[in-house]
Design an enzyme around this catalytic site. Structure first.
Site, PDB file in Angstrom:
ATOM      1  CD  GLU A 144     -62.554  13.419   0.955  1.00 24.86           C
ATOM      2  OE1 GLU A 144     -62.167  14.297   1.714  1.00 24.86           O
ATOM      3  OE2 GLU A 144     -63.508  12.672   1.232  1.00 24.86           O
ATOM      4  CD  GLU A 315     -63.706  18.445   0.435  1.00 27.44           C
ATOM      5  OE1 GLU A 315     -64.147  17.952   1.485  1.00 27.44           O
ATOM      6  OE2 GLU A 315     -63.890  17.930  -0.681  1.00 27.44           O
TER       7      GLU A 315
HETATM    8  C1  GAL Z   1     -65.249  15.207   2.354  1.00 31.48           C
HETATM    9  C2  GAL Z   1     -65.785  15.158   0.936  1.00 31.48           C
HETATM   10  C3  GAL Z   1     -66.827  16.204   0.689  1.00 31.48           C
HETATM   11  C4  GAL Z   1     -67.819  16.228   1.822  1.00 31.48           C
HETATM   12  C5  GAL Z   1     -67.083  16.495   3.106  1.00 31.48           C
HETATM   13  C6  GAL Z   1     -67.972  16.598   4.315  1.00 31.48           C
HETATM   14  O1  GAL Z   1     -64.781  13.970   2.763  1.00 31.48           O
HETATM   15  O2  GAL Z   1     -64.756  15.316  -0.005  1.00 31.48           O
HETATM   16  O3  GAL Z   1     -67.500  15.924  -0.524  1.00 31.48           O
HETATM   17  O4  GAL Z   1     -68.482  15.012   1.875  1.00 31.48           O
HETATM   18  O5  GAL Z   1     -66.186  15.439   3.335  1.00 31.48           O
HETATM   19  O6  GAL Z   1     -67.228  16.808   5.495  1.00 31.48           O
END
Ligand code: GAL
Length: 633
Positions: A144, A315
């Site tokens: 990110e 994610e």
């Molecule tokens: C994303 C990140 C992850 C985790 C997640 C939590 O922004 O890539 O490592 O922090 O959010 O929602």
């Protein structure tokens, strides 16, 4: 192509004796991918040069033995503590001049050569060791870019790198002075070494100075990413991705995307609704447990283009997150809906974040597919349900959109630099146009500003484009239907000046914007046929035919069925009415969808997504609350 599911997993968080059991359960749940490694630097290299990759060998072997495919992340978002001792000046510095300290993540400045070298070193070690591993089937660079406001850094090393960048771009201080208009307020420079970063000035810095700093900062991200990609490619044939975010515009994602094989993004619909979207309190309450009905789809469509057709959700929110001001739980069904929506927009894979909720550190309140005690959390059953559905679901065909919407990162930087009205935000503007299109049930493609061929779409919309890039100007001759530019389009030169020929200066459109105004909340300019402009309105002179007028008689929409210009920022209903009319003129069928219902056509499959909390019946099909239904035809 078989669409697949996966999960983010952190072997370094768990005792080694649970790995095999975790791997078995992940496989049994029907998931294919595990993303690992992206924050593990302190365990891979506990002290400078003291390497310990054995545990990662065993983790990859264990996951692979269970039949899982690994996405291996480079750990460069989390430099370990010793790195700061080695490179004390590697920390990014915020606009107030304060270094961003160790103790969380992303504590590095993209311009630091020493840190870049360390990143090359660790990436080389990983790529050499796992580049031919039968289990490593994809890579992720860093994690990110831009998260936690980390693109712009006002550090000493950034200052030097910026001077170099400027001297290459302008060659002489005189050329820079001319381009920036530094005669204004006696801001002229004699040498590049005098030029500082555009922070901590008494009042606003020169917008041309800021704009170049934004371009420079974006270029630094592109170079940082490319350094890793080149190394990985040398050792591995597996595709390389980066996981982008929602509503992050600080660097040019199309530019990083050109170096990568896959664009992926991290989708947290409830967190985004709560803290990343301008919407009424009523809208936020209505969609509290579902997320905004258009925010995810916008990013799916954006990243499909950034990835040149190949994209994933790396994610996916599986339950309540920890980072928004309020963190509600999703309605039952939403995890499945979000997943299917990504597939309907063309995602190759959707990975949930994360496997098991961590009982320690910053994200201990963030849900996983499993609870901290390893029992399934509510999202688990929905992931399993999608996995089962994928076994029998029909193929989701790649689909050409009916309408294209241009999205341009430089325009976001420009209007952030000189908004002229507190509400003028480029993402917000483009997203308003996106919502209007989607509320009419259209399939939308997002196109970059360098798009050379517009012949695939009957309607192309381009609100708020800072400049008209030469490629796009040429592409205007390839349009099959109509192109409609919106407020502020082509209103500056690349040097951030008002062009000699007043905007929009579009070929064949005799119209000049003679005055602009920004409008505070609660005010507007009524249009003749109802509705209003909010936030922004322009007065135009010229002989272009007027299609719609404001109530005061001035043009609101003018031009031809090939090329038109909208002179303000319409409120949502007005924009929808305008878009409906534009579609009708081009013969594009629209749908009047019930509130909360969205649709996407993928080949001969029609997907319907109910973001509402009650069932909806539409075109004879009943879509349950928080449900998704697809039919042929
Ligand atoms: C994303 C990140 C992850 C985790 C997640 C939590 O922004 O890539 O490592 O922090 O959010 O929602």
């Amino acid at each position: 192509m078989k669409r697949t599911l996966g999960v983010c997993y952190y072997p370094e968080h768990w005792p080694e004796d649970v790995w095999a059991e975790d791997a078995r359960r992940i496989t049994e749940a029907g998931l294919t991918w595990v993303r690992i490694g992206e924050f593990a630097w302190s365990r891979l290299e506990p002290a400078p040069g003291r390497l310990d990759f054995d545990w990662l060998d065993r983790a990859i072997a264990t996951l692979g033995a269970a039949g899982l495919k690994v996405v291996l992340g480079t750990p460069t978002a989390t430099p370990p503590r010793w790195m700061i001792d080695r490179h004390p000046d590697m920390l990014a510095v915020d606009a107030q001049g304060r270094p961003r300290k160790f103790g969380a993540r992303r504590h590095y400045c993209f311009s630091h050569r020493g840190y870049l070298q360390e990143c090359r070193r660790i990436t080389t070690l990983l790529a050499e060791r796992y580049g031919r591993s039968p289990h490593v089937a994809a890579w992720q660079t860093d994690n990110e870019f831009g998260c936690h406001d980390t693109i712009l850094s006002y550090s000493e090393v950034a200052r030097h790198a910026f001077r170099d960048w400027l001297s290459q771009k302008y060659q002489s201080p005189e050329a820079l002075n001319r381009a920036w208009g530094n005669v204004f307020w006696s801001m002229e420079y004699d040498s590049f070494d005098q030029i500082d970063l555009p922070n901590l000035t008494v009042t606003e810095p020169n917008p041309a100075h800021v704009m170049d700093f934004r371009r420079f900062s974006s270029d630094q991200v592109v170079a940082f990413n490319r350094a890793q990609v080149e190394i990985i490619r040398h050792h591995s044939d597996a595709p390389i991705a980066h996981n982008y975010m929602g509503r992050i515009t600080e660097f040019d994602h199309y530019a990083t995307g050109r170096d990568l094989d896959i664009a992926s993004w991290d989708s947290y619909p409830l967190g985004f609704l709560s803290d990343r979207l301008e919407a009424s309190a009523e809208h936020k309450a209505t969609f509290l447990r579902q997320g905004d009905p258009d925010f995810q789809a916008f990013h799916h469509d954006l990243y499909r283009t950034v990835g040149r057709g190949r994209w994933w959700v790396m994610e996916q929110q599986p339950g309540p997150v920890n980072w928004a001001p309020y963190n509600p739980a999703p309605l039952p069904g939403m995890v499945r809906l979000w997943t299917w929506e990504a597939f309907a927009h063309g995602a190759e894979a959707v990975c949930y974040f994360r496997w098991r909720q961590a009982p320690f550190a910053q994200e201990q309140m963030h849900a996983g597919l499993l609870r901290p005690d390893s029992a399934p959390a509510p999202g688990f059953a929905e992931a399993v349900e999608v996995a089962r559905e994928l076994d029998t679901a029909p193929e989701v065909a790649a689909t050409q959109g009916e309408v294209a919407l241009i999205f341009d990162y430089a325009s976001a930087w420009a209007w952030d630099t000189q908004p002229q009205g507190a509400d003028f935000d480029y993402f917000r503007l483009v997203f308003a146009w996106y919502r209007a299109l989607r509320a009419l049930g259209l399939n939308i493609d997002i196109a970059g500003p360098d798009t050379r061929d517009l012949s695939d779409w009957k309607l192309v919309l381009a609100p708020g484009l800072f400049t008209l890039p030469p490629a796009l100007r040429e592409a205007l001759t390839t349009v099959a239907g109509q192109v409609v530019f919106g407020p502020r389009a082509n209103s500056k030169t690349a040097d951030f000046t008002i062009p000699p020929a007043l905007p929009p200066d579009l070929p064949g459109l005799d119209a000049r914007v003679t005055r602009v105004e920004s409008l505070p909340p609660g005010t507007g300019i009524p249009l003749a046929e109802g509705g209003a402009f909010r936030h922004w309105a322009e007065e135009v002179e010229g002989s272009a035919p007027v299609i719609l007028r404001r109530a005061d008689g001035l043009p609101a929409l003018l031009g031809s069925e090939k090329l038109a210009y909208l002179t303000g920022w319409p409120c949502d209903e007005t924009l929808r009415a305008i878009v409906r009319r534009l579609c009708a003129a081009q013969g594009i069928p629209t749908h009047d969808l019930p509130a909360g219902l969205r649709r996407r056509q993928a080949g001969d499959l029609c997907f319907r997504f109910n973001y509402g909390a009650t069932p909806v019946k539409w075109e004879g099909v009943e879509i349950p609350a928080a449900g998704v239904v697809w039919t042929r035809g």
